[in-house]
Structures are given as structure tokens and as C-alpha cells.
Design a protein around this motif. Structure first.
Motif, PDB file in Angstrom:
ATOM      1  N   HIS A 213       0.834  -1.207   0.000  1.00 39.19           N
ATOM      2  CA  HIS A 213       0.000   0.000   0.000  1.00 39.19           C
ATOM      3  C   HIS A 213       0.869   1.258   0.000  1.00 39.19           C
ATOM      4  N   GLY A 214       2.166   1.072  -0.185  1.00 42.92           N
ATOM      5  CA  GLY A 214       3.102   2.200  -0.209  1.00 42.92           C
ATOM      6  C   GLY A 214       3.430   2.590  -1.640  1.00 42.92           C
ATOM      7  N   MET A 215       4.695   2.783  -1.935  1.00 40.24           N
ATOM      8  CA  MET A 215       5.226   3.113  -3.260  1.00 40.24           C
ATOM      9  C   MET A 215       4.783   4.477  -3.782  1.00 40.24           C
ATOM     10  N   SER A 216       3.498   4.635  -4.090  1.00 41.59           N
ATOM     11  CA  SER A 216       3.027   5.895  -4.690  1.00 41.59           C
ATOM     12  C   SER A 216       2.899   6.978  -3.625  1.00 41.59           C
ATOM     13  N   LYS A 217       3.383   8.175  -3.964  1.00 37.45           N
ATOM     14  CA  LYS A 217       3.316   9.302  -3.027  1.00 37.45           C
ATOM     15  C   LYS A 217       2.433  10.405  -3.629  1.00 37.45           C
ATOM     16  N   ASP A 238      -3.821   9.416   6.080  1.00 31.33           N
ATOM     17  CA  ASP A 238      -2.359   9.347   6.140  1.00 31.33           C
ATOM     18  C   ASP A 238      -1.792   9.421   4.718  1.00 31.33           C
ATOM     19  N   PRO A 239      -1.096  10.506   4.356  1.00 28.89           N
ATOM     20  CA  PRO A 239      -0.648  10.653   2.970  1.00 28.89           C
ATOM     21  C   PRO A 239       0.517   9.742   2.603  1.00 28.89           C
ATOM     22  N   ARG A 240       1.119   9.080   3.595  1.00 26.19           N
ATOM     23  CA  ARG A 240       2.274   8.228   3.295  1.00 26.19           C
ATOM     24  C   ARG A 240       1.878   6.943   2.578  1.00 26.19           C
ATOM     25  N   PHE A 241       0.642   6.506   2.794  1.00 32.38           N
ATOM     26  CA  PHE A 241       0.225   5.196   2.303  1.00 32.38           C
ATOM     27  C   PHE A 241      -1.130   5.279   1.601  1.00 32.38           C
ATOM     28  N   ASN A 242      -1.396   4.217   0.806  1.00 29.09           N
ATOM     29  CA  ASN A 242      -2.709   4.031   0.181  1.00 29.09           C
ATOM     30  C   ASN A 242      -3.079   5.171  -0.758  1.00 29.09           C
ATOM     31  N   GLU A 268       1.138  -7.120   1.194  1.00 26.51           N
ATOM     32  CA  GLU A 268       1.062  -6.692   2.591  1.00 26.51           C
ATOM     33  C   GLU A 268       0.305  -5.365   2.596  1.00 26.51           C
ATOM     34  N   ILE A 269      -0.952  -5.404   3.032  1.00 24.29           N
ATOM     35  CA  ILE A 269      -1.831  -4.238   2.887  1.00 24.29           C
ATOM     36  C   ILE A 269      -2.360  -3.838   4.261  1.00 24.29           C
ATOM     37  N   TRP A 270      -1.732  -2.831   4.878  1.00 26.23           N
ATOM     38  CA  TRP A 270      -2.228  -2.314   6.152  1.00 26.23           C
ATOM     39  C   TRP A 270      -3.262  -1.226   5.861  1.00 26.23           C
ATOM     40  N   VAL A 271      -4.401  -1.657   5.308  1.00 28.11           N
ATOM     41  CA  VAL A 271      -5.513  -0.763   4.976  1.00 28.11           C
ATOM     42  C   VAL A 271      -6.762  -1.372   5.606  1.00 28.11           C
ATOM     43  N   PHE A 272      -7.539  -0.588   6.328  1.00 28.10           N
ATOM     44  CA  PHE A 272      -8.601  -1.173   7.148  1.00 28.10           C
ATOM     45  C   PHE A 272     -10.014  -0.834   6.682  1.00 28.10           C
ATOM     46  N   LYS A 273     -10.158   0.009   5.695  1.00 26.64           N
ATOM     47  CA  LYS A 273     -11.467   0.274   5.123  1.00 26.64           C
ATOM     48  C   LYS A 273     -11.691  -0.751   4.016  1.00 26.64           C
ATOM     49  N   ASN A 274     -12.746  -1.557   4.163  1.00 20.98           N
ATOM     50  CA  ASN A 274     -12.926  -2.684   3.249  1.00 20.98           C
ATOM     51  C   ASN A 274     -12.954  -2.274   1.782  1.00 20.98           C
ATOM     52  N   GLU A 275     -13.600  -1.149   1.478  1.00 22.68           N
ATOM     53  CA  GLU A 275     -13.682  -0.714   0.083  1.00 22.68           C
ATOM     54  C   GLU A 275     -12.289  -0.394  -0.464  1.00 22.68           C
ATOM     55  N   ASP A 276     -11.440   0.198   0.369  1.00 21.32           N
ATOM     56  CA  ASP A 276     -10.077   0.503  -0.067  1.00 21.32           C
ATOM     57  C   ASP A 276      -9.251  -0.768  -0.190  1.00 21.32           C
ATOM     58  N   PHE A 277      -9.405  -1.677   0.773  1.00 21.27           N
ATOM     59  CA  PHE A 277      -8.667  -2.942   0.736  1.00 21.27           C
ATOM     60  C   PHE A 277      -9.002  -3.718  -0.545  1.00 21.27           C
TER      61      PHE A 277
END
Length: 522
Positions: A213-217, A238-242, A268-277
Motif C-alpha cells: 500500500h506504499g510506493m506511490s506518493k 495518512d498521505p504516506r500510504f494508500n 502486505e496491505i495495512w488498509v482497514f477500510k474494506n472498500e479501499d482494501f
């Protein structure tokens, strides 16, 4: 397009081998690839379908391999390309797939690209491979924004330019020795494609993608609203991720994987909103995504059910098989997380049966099948960069990475021929070794072997479960094949459903399910 629910990975049991802690074949106190190869019969006996190897690429080991200096070679600490080839061939001969860790968000500061960027100076094509920025304030004295590192401290480090003066700052969401790549630069994906094809053509069966969920800024790199978050805590803003741009990267990775249709990518996806995940699991992105809700749930029937329902819902949104895990190299081991001692072990055994009863893919972390606890290590042996970067306030992840005990009564318990292992092993682990548990019908190792064997013998697992009405503190669900799993988080025994008892994490008490126990019925 292949139905993702019919692929080998859709219901596989993956075994995460942390290479430096699994088995040491050459007596240097650090586990290696030949050590894993030498224990493939153990893994086959456990019943696993696939291996996930943490990074074994060339690295200065500032973050134990997640700082990659050459992504297309094996670090001598772990062996060689020949050793990796031997492992893949021997695993395939036993019907075990091999997946490797991929680290696309950053490189090591020792990577030739970063060394060239330091030498080339501001505005150069070499610096454009990373995220370099001028600082804020007089003379660029302050970092470009307020982002913090996941490991503690600022996410920016200032470099000294070739003329000896303080210069630009570079971004590192993790350690200062892990500079973030600039994924707006096409060169970055071109190099990753070479890495993907290099390993796939050597017979590797896929990749676990670190910080997927990182890479893109985001453009302009805006300040954080809450500048003290780790990857395990979260803020939807959080602008660092997703950032949305990450999905283009995963689509590009998928185009390469499509040339190897049997291979898998696991994010490895530390994203907790189901629609985003779910976005990460669209048909042209990742095959599987780690959902960490079960890791975060307390040993409580309501919390466990909520975690399962959320995970199933997120996977269903994407039409992807769900994934389940209770531990890994980044989190406290579940025996300790659930309270430690006999209570923690009983709860961990119960949760293992819950996890292995669920549809989808399962990930078991090495030592989990032995019921290993976290280890409270002395300060002077801690190696995780979190320890230093937090000013010795956060102890880091070393406690869940202590080497595996295999045999004998004293350290190193057969892990190595030297007692000077990379992290010290507790003297009281003699009852937890593979040797001590092998053949013991009541051991945690036997529980895992039997549960995995039963799981493999089941019919269609489906993609959902049917919840059964139970008293407060008790959770029960039925799978598509009719198998029922019951978990008792109460302090007293509870009545069990009618049917044949297939397996239990603890003996029944006068026909009732014991406290802190789980069982399967048909």
C-alpha cells in the motif's frame, strides 16, 4: 480469466520461513537457504502447500534484508543463487511451492542507484530515481514535510553534497538506510520488471509484496494530520500510504505475472477500510492480500467474529479468496499476545483451529506450529532498527524472530552447531522443540499437523461461512462442506453441537468444550 477460487493458492497453507531463524546449515549462527532445504521433509510432514521466504537478496542487513542492495542475487549470508535453485527444485519435488519477498517501496542506501544519486547531485537523473527534496526554512534547514518514519523519528535525512555542504533531503518511510524510490519515474518499474522476470524464470512461484500500500506518493507531499503513526496504527488520511497511484503499479506488476499464470502475488496491505482494501484485489491487480484484522483481534468471541466478517466482506467485494494469519515477523507472537503462559498457549491453539477452519489461504509463521512465545530479550542483543530509532522506547520485533528450537535440552536446540546464534535462545525451550513434540498426541505440533491434514481432506471450502447461534462468549460457524468450528472464549465449559468430533485444541470436559478451546465437528 481463471477463477481465483480454483487456483492452487486459493486455499493453500503457506509457511512463512524467516530464513535467518529457521535452520542454520553452516554453523555461523544464522539460518540459511540450505537449512530450509534440509528441513523440507519436516514441512511436507506438516502439510504445507507453499513457502514464503523473507528477503534473501543482497543486503547490508540494516533491516534484516528489507534493505535490498541487489534484488537479483542472493546474499552470501543465506547462501547463493545455486542454494536458492536447490531449494526451489527440492520443494517442487515435494509438491511445495516457493514464494519470495519483494521490496518495491525502497532500496538499501548501499544500492548502486542510491550511491550514484548521492554523487550526482540535485536535479540529476540519478536523484530522480528517489524522492529528494530541498528542505524548508532558511538554508533548507528543516525537512520538506512533517512525515515520520514507521520505525520512529523523521522520515527525512539530509545529505552532505559533494562540496561538503548540507544539501537536499531524501525520503525514507522506514530506516534512513532504506531510501524510498520515486515511482513516478518509469525507470523504477523497468528495473522491478527485470527483478520479477529474473526470479520467475528461476522457478519461483510468486511474491509476497512488502508494503503493497506504499510506493506511490501524493503530489506535493502534504503534511500528515497526525504525525506519530506507525504502519500498524492508521489514519484514513495518512498521505504516506494508500495513495491511488499505487494501483497503477500493481496493474503493471500483474502484466508481468500474467506471463506466468500459475504464479501468485500477495500484498502486505495495512488498509482497514474494506472498500479501499478490495481495490488492491481487483482482477488486474494483486491475487491475494494480507488482511490483518484477525491479528489485531483480542481473544474474545465478538472481536474474532467481527474480524472474520470484515475479512470475508473485504475479499467478497473483490471476488478474491480471503487470507488468514495470526502472526508474522512483524508482530508479537500470539501465545504472548493472548496472555502468555499456559493461558496464552491454550488460546493460541484454539485460534489456530479457528484460522484453519476458514475458507481461503492461511499463513503460518515459523515456530507458530510449536506454540513458541515471544522472547523478552536483553537490551544489548536487540537488532531491530525500531529500537535505535525510537530512542530505546520501542523494543522492536526481535522477540518474535528468535531461532526455531529443533532438538536437545539446551540452546541452540539443534538450530545451529554454535550456541552463538544471531539472537539468543531461551534456556527453557526444551519442551517446545520439534523433537520433544514429534509423536506427542497432545502437542501443538501434532495439533497443527492433524488440523492441516483435515483441512486438505475437506471438500469445497467456498468463500463464506454460516454463523450459528451460540451463548455469549462462544463463536460457531459452519463451512460449505458442513464442518462446524466452535470457539469458547468463556471461563466455563460450554455444550457442543451434535455430530462427530474431528479435532479439539483441548480435551472435552464431560462432553463440553473447555474454556479457551476450539473444536471441529461434522
Amino acid at each position: 480469466m481463471t477463477d481465483s477460487h480454483q487456483t492452487w493458492w486459493s486455499r493453500a497453507v503457506f509457511y512463512q520461513a524467516y530464513p535467518r531463524s529457521f535452520r542454520d546449515s553452516n554453523g555461523d549462527g544464522v539460518g540459511d537457504l540450505d537449512g530450509i532445504t534440509g528441513e523440507l521433509d519436516y514441512l511436507a510432514g506438516l502439510g504445507v502447500d507453499a513457502l514464503w521466504l523473507n528477503p534473501v537478496m543482497v543486503s547490508p542487513m540494516a533491516d534484516h534484508g528489507y534493505d535490498v542492495a541487489d534484488p537479483r542475487d542472493v546474499d552470501p549470508l543465506f547462501g547463493s543463487l545455486d542454494a536458492l535453485d536447490r531449494l526451489v527444485e527440492a520443494a517442487h519435488a515435494r509438491g511445495i511451492k516457493v514464494t519470495m519477498d519483494l521490496v518495491p517501496n525502497h532500496t538499501s542506501s548501499q544500492h548502486p542507484w542510491f550511491q550514484a544519486a548521492l554523487a550526482a547531485g540535485p536535479g540529476s537523473t540519478q536523484r530522480n530515481r528517489y524522492v529528494f527534496r530541498d528542505g524548508r526554512g532558511d538554508g533548507g534547514l528543516h525537512p520538506p514535510n512533517n512525515w515520520v518514519s514507521v520505525f520512529g523519528g523523521p522520515a527525512w535525512t539530509r545529505v552532505t553534497e559533494s562540496d561538503g555542504n548540507p544539501g537536499q533531503w531524501y525520503l525514507h518511510l522506514f530506516d534512513a538506510e532504506q531510501p524510498d524510490l520515486n515511482w513516478d519515474n518509469p525507470e523504477v518499474f523497468d528495473d522491478l520488471e527485470k527483478t520479477l522476470r529474473f526470479w520467475l524464470e528461476r522457478g519461483v512461484d510468486g511474491f509476497r509484496i512488502d508494503v503493497a500500500h506504499g510506493m506511490s506518493k501524493p503530489p506535493g507531499l502534504p503534511d500528515m494530520r497526525v504525525p506519530d503513526l506507525t504502519m500498524l496504527s492508521h489514519d484514513e488520511d495518512d498521505p504516506r500510504f494508500n495513495h491511488d497511484g499505487v494501483h497503477d503499479i500493481h496493474r503493471s506488476i500483474r502484466t508481468v505475472l500474467n506471463d506466468h499464470p500459475d504464479a501468485v502475488t500477495i500484498g502486505e496491505i495495512w488498509v482497514f477500510k474494506n472498500e479501499d482494501f478490495a481495490k488492491y484485489l481487483r482482477p488486474d491487480e494483486l491475487h491475494l492480500g494480507f488482511n490483518f484484522r484477525l491479528v489485531r483481534a483480542e481473544f474474545d468471541a465478538d472481536e474474532v467474529r467481527e474480524a472474520i466478517e470484515n475479512s470475508l466482506a473485504a475479499a467478497d467485494l473483490a471476488g478474491s479468496p480471503p487470507t488468514w494469519t495470526l502472526s508474522n515477523h512483524d508482530v508479537e507472537r500470539e501465545v504472548s499476545r493472548y496472555g502468555g503462559g499456559p493461558t496464552g498457549l491454550a488460546r493460541a491453539r484454539a485460534m489456530a483451529l479457528v484460522m484453519l477452519a476458514l475458507p481461503g489461504a492461511v499463513f503460518v509463521y515459523n515456530g507458530e506450529e510449536l506454540g513458541l512465545p515471544n522472547v523478552d530479550l536483553p537490551d544489548d542483543v536487540l537488532q531491530d532498527p525500531v529500537w535505535e530509532r525510537s530512542g530505546h522506547e520501542e523494543r522492536g520485533r526481535d522477540g518474535c524472530r528468535v531461532p526455531m528450537p529443533w532438538s536437545g535440552d539446551t540452546p541452540p536446540f539443534g538450530f545451529s552447531s554454535t550456541a552463538d546464534t544471531w539472537l539468543p535462545m531461551p534456556a527453557d525451550w526444551s519442551t517446545l522443540t520439534v523433537e520433544a513434540q514429534d509423536g506427542d498426541p497432545d502437542s501443538t505440533l501434532t495439533l497443527f499437523r492433524n488440523a492441516i491434514e483435515l483441512r486438505h481432506g475437506r471438500g469445497e471450502l467456498g468463500s463464506n461461512v454460516e454463523w450459528l447461534d451460540m451463548p455469549h462468549g462462544v463463536l460457531a460457524f459452519r463451512g460449505t462442506d458442513g464442518l462446524t468450528c466452535v470457539l469458547n472464549t468463556r471461563s466455563d465449559p460450554v455444550a457442543v453441537p451434535a455430530g462427530e468430533l474431528l479435532i479439539a485444541s483441548a480435551p472435552l470436559v464431560d462432553g463440553a468444550l473447555a474454556p479457551a478451546a476450539a473444536a471441529w465437528f461434522r
